[in-house]
Design a protein around this motif. Structure first.
Motif, PDB file in Angstrom:
ATOM      1  N   LEU B  82       0.836  -1.205   0.000  1.00  0.00           N
ATOM      2  CA  LEU B  82       0.000   0.000   0.000  1.00  0.00           C
ATOM      3  C   LEU B  82       0.868   1.252   0.000  1.00  0.00           C
ATOM      4  O   LEU B  82       2.000   1.251   0.473  1.00  0.00           O
ATOM      5  N   ALA B  83       0.306   2.323  -0.552  1.00  0.00           N
ATOM      6  CA  ALA B  83       0.991   3.610  -0.591  1.00  0.00           C
ATOM      7  C   ALA B  83       0.409   4.502   0.493  1.00  0.00           C
ATOM      8  O   ALA B  83      -0.803   4.674   0.583  1.00  0.00           O
ATOM      9  N   ALA B  84       1.280   5.062   1.326  1.00  0.00           N
ATOM     10  CA  ALA B  84       0.831   5.959   2.387  1.00  0.00           C
ATOM     11  C   ALA B  84       1.095   7.404   1.982  1.00  0.00           C
ATOM     12  O   ALA B  84       2.174   7.733   1.499  1.00  0.00           O
ATOM     13  N   LEU B  85       0.085   8.250   2.172  1.00  0.00           N
ATOM     14  CA  LEU B  85       0.225   9.679   1.869  1.00  0.00           C
ATOM     15  C   LEU B  85       0.053  10.476   3.150  1.00  0.00           C
ATOM     16  O   LEU B  85      -0.890  10.243   3.903  1.00  0.00           O
ATOM     17  N   LYS B 111      -9.485   0.303  -2.694  1.00  0.00           N
ATOM     18  CA  LYS B 111      -9.710   0.329  -1.242  1.00  0.00           C
ATOM     19  C   LYS B 111      -8.731   1.281  -0.552  1.00  0.00           C
ATOM     20  O   LYS B 111      -7.519   1.200  -0.759  1.00  0.00           O
ATOM     21  N   CYS B 112      -9.292   2.175   0.250  1.00  0.00           N
ATOM     22  CA  CYS B 112      -8.499   3.176   0.966  1.00  0.00           C
ATOM     23  C   CYS B 112      -8.738   3.044   2.467  1.00  0.00           C
ATOM     24  O   CYS B 112      -9.763   2.533   2.902  1.00  0.00           O
ATOM     25  N   ALA B 113      -7.779   3.517   3.240  1.00  0.00           N
ATOM     26  CA  ALA B 113      -7.936   3.609   4.690  1.00  0.00           C
ATOM     27  C   ALA B 113      -7.438   4.980   5.123  1.00  0.00           C
ATOM     28  O   ALA B 113      -6.678   5.634   4.408  1.00  0.00           O
ATOM     29  N   VAL B 114      -7.891   5.406   6.301  1.00  0.00           N
ATOM     30  CA  VAL B 114      -7.510   6.737   6.780  1.00  0.00           C
ATOM     31  C   VAL B 114      -7.082   6.690   8.237  1.00  0.00           C
ATOM     32  O   VAL B 114      -7.745   6.070   9.067  1.00  0.00           O
ATOM     33  N   PRO B 131     -18.459   2.371   5.382  1.00  0.00           N
ATOM     34  CA  PRO B 131     -18.402   0.912   5.516  1.00  0.00           C
ATOM     35  C   PRO B 131     -17.242   0.308   4.712  1.00  0.00           C
ATOM     36  O   PRO B 131     -16.703  -0.723   5.085  1.00  0.00           O
ATOM     37  N   HIS B 132     -16.868   0.963   3.619  1.00  0.00           N
ATOM     38  CA  HIS B 132     -15.849   0.387   2.734  1.00  0.00           C
ATOM     39  C   HIS B 132     -14.444   0.896   3.017  1.00  0.00           C
ATOM     40  O   HIS B 132     -13.515   0.577   2.285  1.00  0.00           O
ATOM     41  N   GLY B 162      -6.104  -5.647   1.715  1.00  0.00           N
ATOM     42  CA  GLY B 162      -6.669  -5.161   0.453  1.00  0.00           C
ATOM     43  C   GLY B 162      -6.560  -3.663   0.260  1.00  0.00           C
ATOM     44  O   GLY B 162      -6.907  -3.140  -0.796  1.00  0.00           O
ATOM     45  N   VAL B 163      -6.086  -2.947   1.282  1.00  0.00           N
ATOM     46  CA  VAL B 163      -5.984  -1.490   1.166  1.00  0.00           C
ATOM     47  C   VAL B 163      -4.814  -1.130   0.251  1.00  0.00           C
ATOM     48  O   VAL B 163      -3.708  -1.656   0.391  1.00  0.00           O
ATOM     49  N   LYS B 164      -5.063  -0.248  -0.697  1.00  0.00           N
ATOM     50  CA  LYS B 164      -4.021   0.189  -1.632  1.00  0.00           C
ATOM     51  C   LYS B 164      -3.483   1.572  -1.283  1.00  0.00           C
ATOM     52  O   LYS B 164      -2.344   1.904  -1.592  1.00  0.00           O
ATOM     53  N   ILE B 165      -4.356   2.412  -0.700  1.00  0.00           N
ATOM     54  CA  ILE B 165      -3.945   3.777  -0.338  1.00  0.00           C
ATOM     55  C   ILE B 165      -4.285   4.035   1.122  1.00  0.00           C
ATOM     56  O   ILE B 165      -5.430   3.831   1.544  1.00  0.00           O
TER      57      ILE B 165
END
Lengths: 117, 269
Positions: B82-85, B111-114, B131-132, B162-165
């Protein structure tokens, strides 16, 4: 005032160095700070004075070596001293550079511990 | 003397992590790595031949602990693909609004996470809850920036499968976050049209470190008399390396370019 947090981190690293060298006190701390490091030297000294009384570094002398900024111009392949703060303008071709060669230093350079008894 | 060891799990007072959606299940993953410095010791002799002081050239970063943890984070994120910004700006420049829309649009397909940082409240974390998309709020107490240790702990509270960003929304502050590497792949600095064209000149360190500068709220630029070309020129003077995207989270202008940037970053990892 992130300098307080930075100094706390530095003192933790210095204390670990002291332990490694079997010292309970540090006599002299030499930091190397670049002019483009984003850290204010006066604020760092203020943090040091506030954080060290009563600690292993209470009597230590703090020396801060300033590292001037030098940058590289990709357009005309020149290294130049950057005196204009964060805008690094090549003196030859006037292009703006992002290639900082020195000036970002934020290091503990040297420590002096009292001699072992 | 009380000498605490330098360890990963050593929360700052007042520091909290609050996983709002998509909390990790099972055991947390330990981040590990060597903690060492190249040391050369020299003995200084005094006039009478006795050793008076031991001088040690340590040459370690002032922020050694943060830098080590940041490198661990970088490896951890890379390993997970995953890429972290790291998103940095003044308070109110539009970080959360941009992320809300990004999660609703771009985040549907990728798929993103924060991880979102504030001094207090989980308002932003709740605003970003989807939810996603796994979201965790970090409240720092009084600390004016996120550091790599906070990110290491908070990232382990999320299910990143599954998180990409991974978006890291830093504490709103244009000064202190500049010094703290979080292990991000790209640093994104936001400048809104309500702030004035000379912000990059007034707060240069953070802009100097930017990979991408987002000029936000461009839909109201004309109303405010904000000169976009002057702002862009100021960014270029400080940060010639940075890519610049002008956008509006309200009208959607420029968002396609922002999503293209994210897509390219995700494809690299």
């Amino acid at each position: 005032m992130h300098e307080v947090g930075i100094m706390e981190s530095a003192l933790a690293a210095i204390r670990q160095q002291a332990e490694t060298h079997g010292a309970t006190r540090v006599a002299r701390i030499v930091l190397r700070i670049g002019t483009l490091s984003g850290v204010d030297v006066e604020a760092l000294r203020f943090a040091y004075d506030a954080l060290t009384p009563g600690t292993f570094a209470a009597d230590a002398e703090l020396e801060i070596e300033s590292v001037p900024a030098r940058a590289h111009c990709a357009q005309c392949d020149t290294d130049f001293g950057a005196t204009g703060g964060f805008i690094l303008t090549c003196p030859r071709c006037r292009a703006f550079s992002s290639d900082i060669r020195t000036g970002r230093e934020l290091d503990i350079a040297r420590l002096e511990f009292p001699a072992l008894p | 003397m009380n000498t605490p060891a330098l360890t990963l799990a050593e929360p700052t007072p007042g520091f909290r992590i609050n996983a709002l959606t998509g909390a990790a299940t099972g055991s947390s993953r330990a981040l590990s790595g060597p903690l060492s410095a190249e040391i050369t010791a020299a003995l200084h002799a005094s006039g009478n031949g006795e050793v008076a002081v031991r001088s040690v050239d340590v040459n370690i970063p002032l922020l050694e602990k943060n830098d080590i943890l940041a490198e661990r984070n970088r490896g951890y994120f890379l390993g997970r693909g995953l890429a972290a910004l790291n998103l940095v700006s003044s308070p109110g420049a539009g970080k959360t609004t941009l992320l809300e829309r990004t999660l609703d649009e771009f985040g549907r397909a990728t798929k993103c996470a924060v991880l979102v940082g504030d001094l207090e409240t989980d308002n932003d974390g709740r605003r970003l809850s989807r939810p996603h998309a796994p979201v965790a709020q970090i409240t720092t107490g009084t600390v004016c920036h996120l550091d790599a240790g906070m990110i290491a702990r908070a990232a382990q509270s999320l299910d990143l499968d599954g998180v990409k960003i991974l978006f890291i929304e830093n504490v709103g502050n244009l000064v202190c976050p500049a010094s703290f590497d979080l292990g991000e792949q790209a640093r994104v600095v936001l400048l809104s049209t309500t702030e004035g064209e000379d912000k990059p000149l007034k707060y240069p360190p953070i802009f100097k470190s930017a990979d991408l500068v987002l000029l936000t709220k461009v839909d109201v630029a004309d109303v405010l008399g904000f000169k976009r070309d002057v702002a862009v020129e100021n960014i270029r003077r400080i940060a010639p390396q940075a890519r610049i995207i002008q956008l509006s989270s309200r009208t959607g202008e420029g968002l396609a370019e922002w999503y293209d940037y994210l897509r390219a970053l995700a494809a690299q990892t």
